[in-house]
Design a protein around this motif. Structure first.
Motif, mmCIF file in Angstrom:
data_model
loop_
_atom_site.group_PDB
_atom_site.id
_atom_site.type_symbol
_atom_site.label_atom_id
_atom_site.label_comp_id
_atom_site.label_asym_id
_atom_site.label_seq_id
_atom_site.Cartn_x
_atom_site.Cartn_y
_atom_site.Cartn_z
ATOM 1 N N ASN A 112 0.803 -1.222 0.000
ATOM 2 C CA ASN A 112 0.000 0.000 0.000
ATOM 3 C C ASN A 112 0.841 1.279 0.000
ATOM 4 N N ARG A 114 -0.616 4.277 -0.398
ATOM 5 C CA ARG A 114 -1.519 5.392 -0.084
ATOM 6 C C ARG A 114 -1.290 5.895 1.340
ATOM 7 N N ALA A 165 0.568 -4.803 -8.864
ATOM 8 C CA ALA A 165 -0.466 -5.201 -7.914
ATOM 9 C C ALA A 165 -0.092 -4.691 -6.529
ATOM 10 N N SER A 169 -4.157 -2.562 -0.224
ATOM 11 C CA SER A 169 -4.669 -1.247 -0.625
ATOM 12 C C SER A 169 -6.065 -1.030 -0.057
ATOM 13 N N HIS A 171 -8.224 0.364 -1.654
ATOM 14 C CA HIS A 171 -9.079 0.396 -2.849
ATOM 15 C C HIS A 171 -8.835 -0.837 -3.716
ATOM 16 N N PRO A 172 -9.116 -2.042 -3.206
ATOM 17 C CA PRO A 172 -8.820 -3.256 -3.972
ATOM 18 C C PRO A 172 -9.703 -3.384 -5.199
ATOM 19 N N THR A 173 -9.136 -3.946 -6.254
ATOM 20 C CA THR A 173 -9.871 -4.156 -7.501
ATOM 21 C C THR A 173 -9.903 -5.629 -7.907
ATOM 22 N N HIS A 174 -8.983 -6.444 -7.382
ATOM 23 C CA HIS A 174 -8.857 -7.842 -7.762
ATOM 24 C C HIS A 174 -8.561 -8.674 -6.518
ATOM 25 N N SER A 230 -6.501 -9.639 -1.527
ATOM 26 C CA SER A 230 -6.922 -8.640 -2.505
ATOM 27 C C SER A 230 -5.777 -7.704 -2.878
ATOM 28 N N GLU A 232 -4.957 -3.931 -5.382
ATOM 29 C CA GLU A 232 -5.325 -2.878 -6.327
ATOM 30 C C GLU A 232 -4.373 -3.009 -7.510
ATOM 31 N N PHE A 234 -2.904 -2.041 -11.193
ATOM 32 C CA PHE A 234 -2.718 -1.026 -12.227
ATOM 33 C C PHE A 234 -2.153 -1.688 -13.472
#
Length: 236
Positions: A112, A114, A165, A169, A171-174, A230, A232, A234
């Motif tokens: 992470n 962020r 990956a 995060s 803001h996970p996406t996967h 999980s 995030e 890109f």
């Protein structure tokens, strides 16, 4: 989660950064025949209050190598930035771009970058610096004109990173199903016993198992009830 890749490079700041959840995914990927390499910016020498950095650094390096071996990772390198005072900037980007050129991954994994964890707990400067620099270095590694000195050192540009990956995060996406990797991830975290014993009075194995149970169920509701890690992700 993308699956059409063979080689990944995990870039983090400290020993134990990958073991708080991500190692379960790494164990699963290694089982599938994928190659994963670890690059750590520091040796974690400032991580144990009661242990001088000169003694902590080699101890934590040994624990990290044993921890990586528990999930099937044999290649672990340390870049010797100073623990706790890593600075985001050109020097860090160059070091990480060099690592990417050396190992030529399709997937870069980091932690992470962020400002916060879940919007409530402030993230550390080292995590923010290394995570952000890893994302930037994935592009830097493919541009021969940004760090031409790396080419002169024999590190040819590598523009093959397709995804970055970001673990943990907010803001996970996967996500990756990790049921088969959980027990080895617990063993991997437990290899950081000196650090864990300084961190908590709880029994180390109970601490590791409780943390891994929580880490691998956070995404379950969004992932068909399966235990998962999980990210995030890109793309490039």
């Amino acid at each position: 989660m993308p699956s059409d890749w063979r080689r990944a490079l995990a870039i983090v700041a400290h020993p134990d950064d990958l073991e708080y959840g991500t190692a379960a995914a790494i164990a699963t990927w290694v089982d599938e025949g994928r190659e994963v390499v670890y690059t750590l910016a520091t040796r974690g020498e400032a991580g144990i209050d009661g242990l001088h950095p000169d003694k902590a650094a080699p101890l934590r390096e040994r624990e990290q190598r044993a921890s990586a071996a528990a999930v099937g990772v044999t290649a672990v390198e340390f870049l010797d930035h100073r623990d706790g005072v890593i600075e985001y900037g050109v020097a860090l980007r160059r070091d990480l771009a060099a690592a990417i050129r050396r190992h030529r991954p399709e997937l870069v994994i980091t932690l992470n970058h962020r400002d916060t964890w879940d919007g409530t707990m402030w993230n550390t400067p080292d995590h923010r610096a290394v995570g952000r620099a890893a994302i930037d270095a994935a592009a830097d590694a493919g541009n021969r004109w940004i760090f031409p000195e790396l080419t002169e050192q024999g590190l040819e540009p590598w523009d093959g990173v397709r995804w970055t990956a970001v673990a943990a995060s907010p803001h996970p996406t996967h996500a990756v199903a990790v049921e088969e990797g959980v027990e080895r991830a617990v063993a991997s975290l437990l290899e950081h016993r000196t650090y864990i014993e300084a961190l908590t009075d709880e029994d180390p194995e109970a601490y590791c198992r409780a943390f891994m149970d929580e880490a691998t169920t956070l995404a379950s509701a969004r992932f068909g009830g399966r235990r998962a890690v999980s990210f995030e992700v890109f793309t490039r």
